[in-house]
Design a protein around this motif. Structure first.
Motif, PDB file in Angstrom:
ATOM      1  N   PRO A  13       0.819  -1.225   0.000  1.00 45.10           N
ATOM      2  CA  PRO A  13       0.000   0.000   0.000  1.00 45.10           C
ATOM      3  C   PRO A  13       0.844   1.263   0.000  1.00 45.10           C
ATOM      4  CG  PRO A  13      -0.944  -1.611   1.497  1.00 45.10           C
ATOM      5  CD  PRO A  13       0.355  -2.186   1.019  1.00 45.10           C
ATOM      6  N   VAL A  14       1.953   1.255   0.756  1.00 46.14           N
ATOM      7  CA  VAL A  14       2.798   2.443   0.835  1.00 46.14           C
ATOM      8  C   VAL A  14       3.451   2.743  -0.511  1.00 46.14           C
ATOM      9  CG1 VAL A  14       4.853   1.183   1.626  1.00 46.14           C
ATOM     10  CG2 VAL A  14       4.575   3.611   2.194  1.00 46.14           C
ATOM     11  N   ASP A  15       3.796   1.695  -1.267  1.00 45.36           N
ATOM     12  CA  ASP A  15       4.409   1.901  -2.582  1.00 45.36           C
ATOM     13  C   ASP A  15       3.419   2.564  -3.534  1.00 45.36           C
ATOM     14  OD1 ASP A  15       6.749   0.590  -1.708  1.00 45.36           O
ATOM     15  OD2 ASP A  15       5.874  -1.364  -2.197  1.00 45.36           O
ATOM     16  N   LEU A  16       2.190   2.043  -3.531  1.00 46.87           N
ATOM     17  CA  LEU A  16       1.158   2.608  -4.404  1.00 46.87           C
ATOM     18  C   LEU A  16       0.839   4.041  -4.000  1.00 46.87           C
ATOM     19  CD1 LEU A  16      -0.676   1.769  -6.763  1.00 46.87           C
ATOM     20  CD2 LEU A  16      -2.399   1.087  -5.082  1.00 46.87           C
ATOM     21  N   ALA A  17       0.796   4.288  -2.706  1.00 45.33           N
ATOM     22  CA  ALA A  17       0.490   5.627  -2.207  1.00 45.33           C
ATOM     23  C   ALA A  17       1.566   6.628  -2.608  1.00 45.33           C
ATOM     24  CB  ALA A  17       0.340   5.591  -0.686  1.00 45.33           C
ATOM     25  N   ARG A  18       2.827   6.267  -2.398  1.00 43.78           N
ATOM     26  CA  ARG A  18       3.920   7.184  -2.712  1.00 43.78           C
ATOM     27  C   ARG A  18       3.979   7.501  -4.203  1.00 43.78           C
ATOM     28  NH1 ARG A  18       8.610   4.226   0.921  1.00 43.78           N
ATOM     29  NH2 ARG A  18       8.048   5.161   2.950  1.00 43.78           N
ATOM     30  N   ARG A  28      -6.180   2.766   0.977  1.00 44.63           N
ATOM     31  CA  ARG A  28      -7.086   1.800   1.605  1.00 44.63           C
ATOM     32  C   ARG A  28      -8.540   2.255   1.464  1.00 44.63           C
ATOM     33  NH1 ARG A  28      -3.320   2.071   6.186  1.00 44.63           N
ATOM     34  NH2 ARG A  28      -1.826   0.346   6.071  1.00 44.63           N
ATOM     35  N   ASN A  29      -8.759   3.566   1.659  1.00 44.42           N
ATOM     36  CA  ASN A  29     -10.121   4.092   1.543  1.00 44.42           C
ATOM     37  C   ASN A  29     -10.656   3.923   0.126  1.00 44.42           C
ATOM     38  OD1 ASN A  29     -10.011   4.851   4.220  1.00 44.42           O
ATOM     39  ND2 ASN A  29      -9.543   6.997   3.796  1.00 44.42           N
ATOM     40  N   TYR A  30      -9.799   4.168  -0.859  1.00 42.48           N
ATOM     41  CA  TYR A  30     -10.229   4.017  -2.246  1.00 42.48           C
ATOM     42  C   TYR A  30     -10.575   2.560  -2.559  1.00 42.48           C
ATOM     43  CZ  TYR A  30      -8.611   8.786  -3.218  1.00 42.48           C
ATOM     44  OH  TYR A  30      -8.448  10.142  -3.231  1.00 42.48           O
ATOM     45  N   GLY A  34     -14.461   0.870  -3.513  1.00 42.80           N
ATOM     46  CA  GLY A  34     -14.674   0.228  -4.801  1.00 42.80           C
ATOM     47  C   GLY A  34     -14.036   0.951  -5.957  1.00 42.80           C
ATOM     48  N   ILE A  35     -13.240   1.980  -5.658  1.00 43.37           N
ATOM     49  CA  ILE A  35     -12.514   2.696  -6.705  1.00 43.37           C
ATOM     50  C   ILE A  35     -11.391   1.826  -7.248  1.00 43.37           C
ATOM     51  CG2 ILE A  35     -11.014   4.689  -7.128  1.00 43.37           C
ATOM     52  CD1 ILE A  35     -12.753   6.176  -4.994  1.00 43.37           C
ATOM     53  N   LEU A  36     -10.784   1.060  -6.366  1.00 43.71           N
ATOM     54  CA  LEU A  36      -9.775   0.077  -6.745  1.00 43.71           C
ATOM     55  C   LEU A  36     -10.370  -1.325  -6.612  1.00 43.71           C
ATOM     56  CD1 LEU A  36      -6.653   1.387  -4.779  1.00 43.71           C
ATOM     57  CD2 LEU A  36      -7.466   2.091  -7.034  1.00 43.71           C
ATOM     58  N   PRO A  37      -9.915  -2.263  -7.412  1.00 46.92           N
ATOM     59  CA  PRO A  37     -10.343  -3.652  -7.206  1.00 46.92           C
ATOM     60  C   PRO A  37      -9.859  -4.128  -5.835  1.00 46.92           C
ATOM     61  CG  PRO A  37      -9.206  -3.380  -9.325  1.00 46.92           C
ATOM     62  CD  PRO A  37      -8.981  -2.130  -8.542  1.00 46.92           C
ATOM     63  N   ALA A  38     -10.504  -5.124  -5.319  1.00 45.44           N
ATOM     64  CA  ALA A  38     -10.087  -5.671  -4.030  1.00 45.44           C
ATOM     65  C   ALA A  38      -8.665  -6.212  -4.132  1.00 45.44           C
ATOM     66  CB  ALA A  38     -11.038  -6.774  -3.597  1.00 45.44           C
TER      67      ALA A  38
END
Length: 233
Positions: A13-18, A28-30, A34-38
């Protein structure tokens, strides 16, 4: 070899966030929205994201400037559950809204051109003469007054409505926009802007800014469309 490639394609998650200038919690909220696939989970329960998640996040962030956060969310939710037609309908509705805003802007500009400056020396007038000048019934002017579009004062002795030059200007502008098919509720914000600006001339900068906002939104929609098209399965 295949296992190593798969592992290299996974992100925390931190990699995607950065990579997108976001907080980990936002990612995580996205996902929760349902903005992102599970996301898949490791054996220890940690989320792992793939390039597909990164593509979804890029698409969403590209959609927001043109469509707004709410509509962009609905679009991504629809895509992620396979409702392609619904997603495209939402996109089309946003484009239709921008087109309607452009038509409104043209109508406002046309009304202002036809209106022109109101001579200060015209002086005060009463409901009957003003109604005849506009070709409407006095009841129509009273309806506009109840809607707050014109604000004549009352003569202290007779109680008659007295329209100043500014009131006449407002009535003429309302009349032009009503002829263009616009509702009183749609006209009210413009009349308020005219009063705040102190007349028609200062609205030129407002109209330029309106044009710029519409152009910026249209350009943002193009960028969003490209990112969304890349994300479509």
């Amino acid at each position: 070899m295949l296992g190593r490639i798969v592992r290299e394609n996974l992100q925390r998650p931190v990699d995607l966030a950065r990579a997108h200038g976001l907080s980990t919690q936002a990612v995580r909220n996205y996902e929760a929205a349902g903005i992102l696939p599970a996301a898949a989970r490791t054996q220890f329960g940690y989320r792992t994201y793939t390039p597909r998640h990164a593509q979804a996040l890029s698409a969403f962030l590209a959609l927001v400037p043109g469509h707004g956060h709410h509509t962009a969310t609905l679009i991504m939710q629809a895509v992620n559950r396979g409702a392609t037609e619904e997603a495209l309908r939402l996109v089309d509705e946003s484009h239709a809204q921008v087109l309607d805003d452009r038509r409104t802007l043209r109508a406002v500009e046309a009304a202002l051109r036809e209106l022109g400056p109101v001579p200060a020396e015209r002086g005060d007038t009463f409901v009957g003469p003003l109604a005849r000048r506009l070709g409407v019934r006095p009841a129509t002017l009273r309806k506009w007054e109840r809607a707050g579009l014109v604000q004549p004062r009352r003569d202290r002795q007779t109680g008659y409505r007295v329209y100043s030059a500014a009131d006449v200007r407002d009535a003429l502008l309302v009349h032009q926009l009503r002829r263009g098919g616009y509702l009183l509720a749609q006209i009210a914000p413009l009349i308020a802007q005219v009063r705040t600006a102190g007349g028609i001339a200062p609205l030129e900068s407002t109209l330029r800014e309106w044009h710029e906002r519409l152009s910026a939104r249209s350009r943002a929609m193009l960028a969003g469309a490209a990112a969304l098209d890349a994300y479509f399965p």
